[in-house]
Every structure is written in structure tokens, then in C-alpha cells.
Write a protein that holds these residues in place. Structure first.
Motif, PDB file in Angstrom:
ATOM      1  N   PHE A 114      83.367  32.548  15.467  1.00 37.88           N
ATOM      2  CA  PHE A 114      82.446  32.693  16.599  1.00 37.88           C
ATOM      3  C   PHE A 114      83.053  31.851  17.710  1.00 37.88           C
ATOM      4  CE2 PHE A 114      79.513  33.989  13.282  1.00 37.88           C
ATOM      5  CZ  PHE A 114      78.794  34.996  13.897  1.00 37.88           C
ATOM      6  N   HIS A 115      83.152  30.537  17.428  1.00 39.74           N
ATOM      7  CA  HIS A 115      83.794  29.621  18.379  1.00 39.74           C
ATOM      8  C   HIS A 115      85.302  29.872  18.336  1.00 39.74           C
ATOM      9  CE1 HIS A 115      80.296  26.874  18.932  1.00 39.74           C
ATOM     10  NE2 HIS A 115      79.949  27.401  17.774  1.00 39.74           N
ATOM     11  N   THR A 116      85.925  29.854  19.506  1.00 36.93           N
ATOM     12  CA  THR A 116      87.382  30.004  19.494  1.00 36.93           C
ATOM     13  C   THR A 116      88.059  28.847  20.251  1.00 36.93           C
ATOM     14  OG1 THR A 116      87.282  31.614  21.323  1.00 36.93           O
ATOM     15  CG2 THR A 116      87.447  32.500  19.082  1.00 36.93           C
ATOM     16  N   PHE A 117      88.397  29.049  21.517  1.00 39.22           N
ATOM     17  CA  PHE A 117      89.336  28.124  22.172  1.00 39.22           C
ATOM     18  C   PHE A 117      88.902  26.649  22.140  1.00 39.22           C
ATOM     19  CE2 PHE A 117      90.385  31.944  25.106  1.00 39.22           C
ATOM     20  CZ  PHE A 117      91.016  32.575  24.057  1.00 39.22           C
ATOM     21  N   ASN A 118      87.605  26.376  22.376  1.00 37.89           N
ATOM     22  CA  ASN A 118      87.237  24.952  22.365  1.00 37.89           C
ATOM     23  C   ASN A 118      87.154  24.408  20.929  1.00 37.89           C
ATOM     24  OD1 ASN A 118      84.723  26.123  21.812  1.00 37.89           O
ATOM     25  ND2 ASN A 118      84.126  26.015  23.975  1.00 37.89           N
ATOM     26  N   MET A 119      86.907  25.289  19.952  1.00 42.23           N
ATOM     27  CA  MET A 119      86.984  24.833  18.550  1.00 42.23           C
ATOM     28  C   MET A 119      88.449  24.541  18.200  1.00 42.23           C
ATOM     29  SD  MET A 119      85.806  26.690  14.998  1.00 42.23           S
ATOM     30  CE  MET A 119      87.112  27.913  14.908  1.00 42.23           C
ATOM     31  N   PHE A 120      89.361  25.413  18.671  1.00 42.22           N
ATOM     32  CA  PHE A 120      90.785  25.157  18.396  1.00 42.22           C
ATOM     33  C   PHE A 120      91.181  23.803  19.008  1.00 42.22           C
ATOM     34  CE2 PHE A 120      91.577  30.060  18.932  1.00 42.22           C
ATOM     35  CZ  PHE A 120      90.895  30.306  17.755  1.00 42.22           C
ATOM     36  N   ASP A 121      90.651  23.535  20.211  1.00 39.24           N
ATOM     37  CA  ASP A 121      90.948  22.249  20.861  1.00 39.24           C
ATOM     38  C   ASP A 121      90.435  21.082  20.010  1.00 39.24           C
ATOM     39  OD1 ASP A 121      92.228  23.265  23.061  1.00 39.24           O
ATOM     40  OD2 ASP A 121      90.728  22.636  24.537  1.00 39.24           O
ATOM     41  N   CYS A 122      89.201  21.200  19.535  1.00 40.14           N
ATOM     42  CA  CYS A 122      88.653  20.098  18.709  1.00 40.14           C
ATOM     43  C   CYS A 122      89.522  19.893  17.470  1.00 40.14           C
ATOM     44  CB  CYS A 122      87.207  20.398  18.301  1.00 40.14           C
ATOM     45  SG  CYS A 122      86.064  20.300  19.685  1.00 40.14           S
ATOM     46  N   GLN A 123      89.996  21.003  16.888  1.00 43.70           N
ATOM     47  CA  GLN A 123      90.873  20.888  15.713  1.00 43.70           C
ATOM     48  C   GLN A 123      92.195  20.232  16.097  1.00 43.70           C
ATOM     49  OE1 GLN A 123      91.042  25.000  14.288  1.00 43.70           O
ATOM     50  NE2 GLN A 123      89.376  24.601  12.861  1.00 43.70           N
ATOM     51  N   ALA A 124      92.738  20.645  17.235  1.00 42.74           N
ATOM     52  CA  ALA A 124      94.046  20.116  17.654  1.00 42.74           C
ATOM     53  C   ALA A 124      93.950  18.621  17.972  1.00 42.74           C
ATOM     54  CB  ALA A 124      94.551  20.883  18.865  1.00 42.74           C
ATOM     55  N   TRP A 125      92.875  18.229  18.673  1.00 44.38           N
ATOM     56  CA  TRP A 125      92.717  16.801  19.006  1.00 44.38           C
ATOM     57  C   TRP A 125      92.582  15.985  17.704  1.00 44.38           C
ATOM     58  CZ3 TRP A 125      93.063  19.501  23.324  1.00 44.38           C
ATOM     59  CH2 TRP A 125      93.134  18.888  24.567  1.00 44.38           C
ATOM     60  N   PHE A 126      91.848  16.548  16.744  1.00 45.96           N
ATOM     61  CA  PHE A 126      91.690  15.894  15.432  1.00 45.96           C
ATOM     62  C   PHE A 126      93.057  15.801  14.729  1.00 45.96           C
ATOM     63  CE2 PHE A 126      91.137  16.487  10.820  1.00 45.96           C
ATOM     64  CZ  PHE A 126      90.353  15.389  10.502  1.00 45.96           C
ATOM     65  N   ALA A 127      93.779  16.924  14.702  1.00 45.13           N
ATOM     66  CA  ALA A 127      95.093  16.962  14.032  1.00 45.13           C
ATOM     67  C   ALA A 127      96.042  15.949  14.687  1.00 45.13           C
ATOM     68  CB  ALA A 127      95.681  18.374  14.112  1.00 45.13           C
ATOM     69  N   ARG A 128      96.018  15.903  16.018  1.00 45.51           N
ATOM     70  CA  ARG A 128      96.874  14.954  16.746  1.00 45.51           C
ATOM     71  C   ARG A 128      96.590  13.522  16.290  1.00 45.51           C
ATOM     72  NH1 ARG A 128      94.803  13.641  22.530  1.00 45.51           N
ATOM     73  NH2 ARG A 128      93.404  12.429  21.203  1.00 45.51           N
ATOM     74  N   ASP A 129      95.295  13.193  16.169  1.00 44.38           N
ATOM     75  CA  ASP A 129      94.942  11.819  15.805  1.00 44.38           C
ATOM     76  C   ASP A 129      95.269  11.508  14.348  1.00 44.38           C
ATOM     77  OD1 ASP A 129      94.285  11.470  18.388  1.00 44.38           O
ATOM     78  OD2 ASP A 129      92.104  11.411  18.108  1.00 44.38           O
ATOM     79  N   VAL A 130      95.289  12.547  13.501  1.00 39.68           N
ATOM     80  CA  VAL A 130      95.749  12.348  12.119  1.00 39.68           C
ATOM     81  C   VAL A 130      97.239  12.006  12.157  1.00 39.68           C
ATOM     82  CG1 VAL A 130      96.222  13.525   9.921  1.00 39.68           C
ATOM     83  CG2 VAL A 130      93.997  13.832  11.046  1.00 39.68           C
ATOM     84  N   VAL A 131      98.004  12.802  12.907  1.00 40.54           N
ATOM     85  CA  VAL A 131      99.453  12.585  13.002  1.00 40.54           C
ATOM     86  C   VAL A 131      99.751  11.203  13.588  1.00 40.54           C
ATOM     87  CG1 VAL A 131     101.556  13.348  14.210  1.00 40.54           C
ATOM     88  CG2 VAL A 131     100.006  15.045  13.216  1.00 40.54           C
ATOM     89  N   MET A 132      98.973  10.801  14.586  1.00 44.53           N
ATOM     90  CA  MET A 132      99.248   9.528  15.275  1.00 44.53           C
ATOM     91  C   MET A 132      98.600   8.337  14.572  1.00 44.53           C
ATOM     92  SD  MET A 132      99.260  10.929  19.217  1.00 44.53           S
ATOM     93  CE  MET A 132      99.466   9.338  19.987  1.00 44.53           C
TER      94      MET A 132
END
Ligand SMILES: Cc1cc2nc3c(=O)[nH]c(=O)nc-3n(C[C@H](O)[C@H](O)[C@H](O)COP(=O)(O)OP(=O)(O)OC[C@H]3O[C@@H](n4cnc5c(N)ncnc54)[C@H](O)[C@@H]3O)c2cc1C
Ligand SMILES: NC(=O)c1ccc[n+]([C@@H]2O[C@H](COP(=O)([O-])OP(=O)(O)OC[C@H]3O[C@@H](n4cnc5c(N)ncnc54)[C@H](OP(=O)(O)O)[C@@H]3O)[C@@H](O)[C@H]2O)c1
Length: 446
Positions: A316-334
Motif C-alpha cells: 500500500f505504502h511505497t516511496f516513503n515506506m522505502f525511505d523509512c526502510q532505507a534510513w533504517f538500513a543506513r543506520d544499521v550499516v553505520m
């Protein structure tokens, strides 16, 4: 220095690139990033291609989008928190833009900096294996026909899951005299003008392909559902019947006894999560569902915390959900977000999966994915956005569709980022034949 590979530069891959760029702007030291993209440009499915089958290098074409595709949800529900529609277009635009307009928007925030330098275009990842704490990626430079190997600490899989069609077979297909295709290969509804079209499936592709064919002049459209009908008030010329039993010559015979002469069969039977480039231990195995199991917070692979998947959910959610996932993934990596121990991970995944299994209707599914997205949003510094308003919008949108499937795209919604209210589009969707960006934007200014 930590090295991160991003596989795919569609909306999810672009969210990932953007998230690192934003951290760098705040003065943080970011890892070295290489993004592999097998197409010659970025944008994923939104980068429309006339091609079907394979490209000029023999590589399968990932594109599933077609001419005249308009957003099927309000644009306000997918708006980026850090880059509003108003900022991109300079003024409010209607709520249901055609593909070219959304494509322009998706690219807007990533073309401003030097992110494109991080992408290796025309480069297909053909192998990923993990050993001794890192990944070895094999990639194919399609233009020069050269294979390379690189080592990475983290891999982000953002290759999408609406590119490899699931193609069932029905009795009589081999001798059917007309055309049979999957929605993945559907490009132009004009092809079916004056024809009797059978559409199989009961989800978004079936709904939209049926309406496209009707809008562009098909003689009749018969939708065959398998489990549950979509049940909309279809316009005259479109009907929904129960499950195809077989084809006899050019006649489609359905399990409810209905018979229909057919010139074309369009299989809207969904897609496979398909990762031929990943070794078995790294592969996500799932159907199209709101919470694929084995992903912590819907992102981190349970048995390898350095492998991150984006956008693998039914959406249902797309681009802003992808953003939330990406920001989360970035912080896992960092290293800013710590992954808990195995039993905590198991507990968290099980909680979401068991909630998902109890969902019964679209409103509950919207609530579920909104809660998931909100939880992720709270875990990073992704900018403020009103997910409660998005939740309300989605439910209103569902109800508009039930009221009238031909007019739901004529409605207007307000932005969860700027609060501005979209103008009503100058032409109702059912009679808007020119879906170009120029026409959509020019006239909307009047
Ligand atoms: C027909 C259709 C219509 C849709 N309409 C809407 C809509 O109106 N609104 C909406 O919000 N969503 C819509 N969607 C949902 C869509 O999934 C998302 O909008 C979005 O495109 C998903 O982004 P993604 O990055 O996950 O995947 P994709 O857009 O599929 O991008 C994946 C990228 O990975 C690349 N790639 C794949 N394999 C490899 C490899 N091995 N090596 C290198 N690169 C690789 C591909 O070339 C592609 O560029 C639609 C989907 C479909 C199929
Ligand atoms: N912008 C737009 O207008 C637009 C247009 C098209 C698609 N999309 C997007 O594209 C994505 C994919 O949608 P999708 O509809 O292709 O896939 P989907 O949502 O995964 O639905 C797959 C459909 O295939 C049916 N199916 C599976 N096997 C079948 C079989 N053997 N016989 C008959 N039916 C079968 C399923 O029916 P059962 O329920 O019976 O299993 C289901 O209805 C979605 O995110 C959607 O939003 C958007």
C-alpha cells in the motif's frame, strides 16, 4: 572503510542512495557505495521501456509498466518527507498523476547532487556469495561483455519483485488462436481496441489492465477471478466471472458456466520474488505479502545481518515506506542502530507475521502497513511526515474505489508534508487520453 553494494537503482535503490547523501550532508562519514543497475538509466519500473522479453544484450527486461499508466493510489500517500511535490513542481498538482509525472518526481531529488556517479549502469549483478565476513559480488558489464568481482561488507538488495511474471497454464492454451500474454508484457491498450479480452486475476493489475482495455476501446472485457472477485461496479462492457476452466478454440469457458469468445488472454497472475544472483543461504523466499518472514523490521535478513532487503513487501505504502526502510538500513550499516540478539529478532518477526495472518480486509491491511512504517520512521531521523493523514487517505481512497471504480482517480487529497490541497485535474481520468507530463501539468495550471 566499509563498502556497501546496492543492487538496483529503482525507487528503493534511490532511497538508499539518498539516505547516505543526507547523512553526509549532516557531516557524517559515510561508507564507500557502489550501486549496480542493469538498465541504462535509473528509476526502476518507472523508467518505461517499450521492450518486452530480453534487451539488446540478451538480459531479461525488468519493466512491467505500460503506456497510459496512472498512479493507482493518491500521490500524497507516497510523498517523500524530504522532498514534497510542491517543492518539485513549484505548485500543487492533482492527486493521481500519470507515470511520466511520477517518474519526474522520483528523479527530482536524486539528480541535484552527484549520486549518479555512484551507479554502474548497464551492469547486472550475476552472483553474490558470503564468506569470511564479506560478500563477493560478480557483475556483468553488458556493454563491454566483461565480468568483474568486487568485495563488500554490506549488500542492499533493491531489485524489486514485480519484474518476473508468474505464468500459470490453462487447458486449451496451446491451441488458442489469439494472443496470450502476462501483464508484465502489456504495453499499449490500443492493441486491444475492438477485441474481446479475457483478463485473469483479481488484484491491481487485473483491475487496471481491464480498465485500460475498456478505456481504449476493447469490445468486451471479461475478468476471471480465482478466489475472491474484486466486486467493483464495472462499467458496461466489463464483467467479472468465476475462474477460467479451459479454452476451447477461441472460446473461454469459466467454472461458473459462463462462455466468452476471446481474441486475447491477459494473465494478471502476479510476480515471483526471484533472486537468481544470490546464493541459496542469502535468498528471501516469499510470496507477495505484507510481512515476508525472515526479515527483521522488514529489512534485515534473519540469518545474515549484513544483507538488507528493501521494498520486498506487498505495497500500500511505497516511496516513503522505502525511505523509512532505507534510513533504517543506513543506520544499521553505520552502526547507529544495533541489531538485537536472535531470540529478540525471532520474537519481533513472529509478532508482525502473526498479526499479518489475521488481517481480513483492506482497512486492516492499511492499518497494519501504516503501523509498520510508523515504527520504522521512529527509528531514524527521516523527516517529519503525517502517517496518520496517509492512513486516513488510503481508507478514503479504498472507499472511493468501491463507490465508483471509473471516477476514483478524479478525487483530491491533501499533502502529509506541506498540507497543501491538490487541485482537481482538468480532465476526468476516464476521458483523459493524453497522459503526457506536459499536458498534465500545463492544463493543471489553468
Ligand atoms: C505495473 C505496475 C504499476 C505500479 N504502479 C504503482 C503506482 O501507481 N504507485 C506506486 O506507488 N507503486 C506502483 N507500483 C509498485 C512498484 O513496485 C513501486 O512503485 C516501485 O517501482 C518499486 O521500487 P523497487 O526499487 O523496489 O523496484 P523496481 O522499480 O522494480 O526497481 C528495481 C531495479 O533493480 C534493477 N535490477 C534488478 N535486478 C538487477 C540485477 N541483478 N543487477 C542490477 N540491477 C538489477 C532493475 O533494473 C530495476 O531498475 C507498480 C508496480 C507495477 C508492477
Ligand atoms: N498504477 C497502477 O495502476 C497499477 C497497475 C497495475 C499494477 N500495479 C501494482 O503492481 C503490483 C502487482 O500487482 P499484481 O496485480 O500484478 O500482483 P498481485 O497483487 O500479487 O496479484 C496477483 C493476482 O494473481 C492472481 N493469480 C495468481 N495465480 C493465479 C492463477 N493461477 N489463476 C488466476 N489468477 C491467479 C491472484 O489471485 P488470488 O487472489 O486468487 O490468489 C491475484 O489476484 C501492485 O503493487 C500494484 O499496486 C499498479
Amino acid at each position: 572503510m566499509t563498502k556497501v553494494a546496492i543492487i538496483g537503482a529503482g525507487p528503493c535503490g534511490l532511497s538508499m542512495l539518498r539516505s547516505f547523501e543526507q547523512a553526509e550532508k549532516k557531516g557524517e562519514k559515510i561508507p564507500e557505495i557502489v550501486c549496480f543497475e542493469k538498465q541504462e538509466d535509473w528509476g526502476g519500473l518507472w523508467n518505461y521501456s517499450w521492450r518486452t522479453g530480453s534487451d539488446q544484450y540478451g538480459d531479461p527486461v525488468p519493466n512491467s509498466m505500460y503506456r497510459y499508466l496512472w498512479s493507482n493510489g493518491p500521490k500524497e500517500c507516497l510523498e517523500f518527507a524530504d522532498y514534497s511535490f510542491d517543492e518539485h513542481f513549484g505548485n500543487p498538482i492533482p492527486s493521481f498523476p500519470p507515470r511520466e509525472v511520477l517518474y519526474d518526481y522520483i528523479l527530482g531529488r536524486v539528480t541535484k547532487g552527484n549520486l549518479k556517479d555512484k551507479v554502474r549502469f548497464n551492469t547486472c549483478v550475476t552472483g553474490v556469495v558470503y564468506s569470511e565476513n564479506n560478500f563477493e559480488i560478480t557483475s556483468h558489464d553488458k556493454v563491454n561483455d566483461k565480468f568483474s568481482k568486487d568485495i563488500f561488507d554490506y549488500v542492499v538488495v533493491s531489485t524489486g519483485h514485480f519484474s518476473v511474471p508468474f505464468i500459470p497454464e490453462y487447458l486449451g492454451m496451446k491451441s488458442f488462436p489469439g494472443r496470450i500474454l502476462h501483464s508484465h508484457d502489456f504495453r499499449d491498450a490500443e492493441e486491444f481496441r475492438g477485441k474481446n479480452v479475457i483478463v485473469l486475476g483479481s488484484s491491481y493489475s487485473a483491475e487496471d489492465v481491464a480498465l485500460q482495455c475498456h478505456k481504449y476501446g476493447a469490445k468486451s472485457v471479461t475478468i476471471g477471478y480465482r478466489h475472491n472477485p474484486m466486486g467493483f461496479k464495472w462499467p458496461s462492457g466489463v464483467k467479472e466471472v468465476f475462474y477460467l476452466d479451459r479454452l476451447e478454440g477461441n472460446k473461454a469457458i469459466f467454472k461458473d458456466g459462463h462462455e466468452q469468445e476471446a481474441d486475447a488472454i491477459i494473465l494478471c497472475s502476479g510476480y515471483l520474488h526471484h533472486f537468481p544472483f544470490l546464493s541459496e543461504d542469502l535468498k528471501l523466499k516469499t510470496g507477495n505479502r505484507l510481512y515476508p518472514p525472515k526479515l527483521y523490521k522488514g529489512v534485515v535478513l534473519q540469518n545474515n545481518h549484513k544483507l538488507l532487503y528493501l521494498g520486498m513487501q506487498d505495497q500500500f505504502h511505497t516511496f516513503n515506506m522505502f525511505d523509512c526502510q532505507a534510513w533504517f538500513a543506513r543506520d544499521v550499516v553505520m552502526g547507529k542502530i544495533k541489531i538485537p540478539n536472535n531470540s529478540e529478532i525471532e520474537k519481533d518477526i513472529n509478532k508482525w507475521v502473526s498479526m499479518e495472518e489475521k488481517l481480513e480486509n483492506p482497512d486492516q491491511m492499511i492499518d497494519f502497513q501504516t503501523e509498520y512504517t510508523k515504527e520504522l520512521h521512529n527509528l531514524s531521523d527521516y523527516p517529519k511526515i503525517d502517517f496518520e493523514l496517509i492512513r486516513t487517505h488510503f481508507k478514503e481512497w479504498e472507499h472511493h474505489k468501491v463507490e465508483d471504480i471509473m471516477t476514483y482517480r478524479n478525487n483530491s487529497f491533501s499533502s502529509p508534508v506541506t498540507g497543501s490541497v491538490a487541485p482537481i485535474h482538468h480532465t476526468p481520468w476516464a476521458s483523459a487520453m493524453d497522459d503526457s507530463l506536459k499536458n498534465f501539468l500545463n492544463k493543471s495550471k489553468n
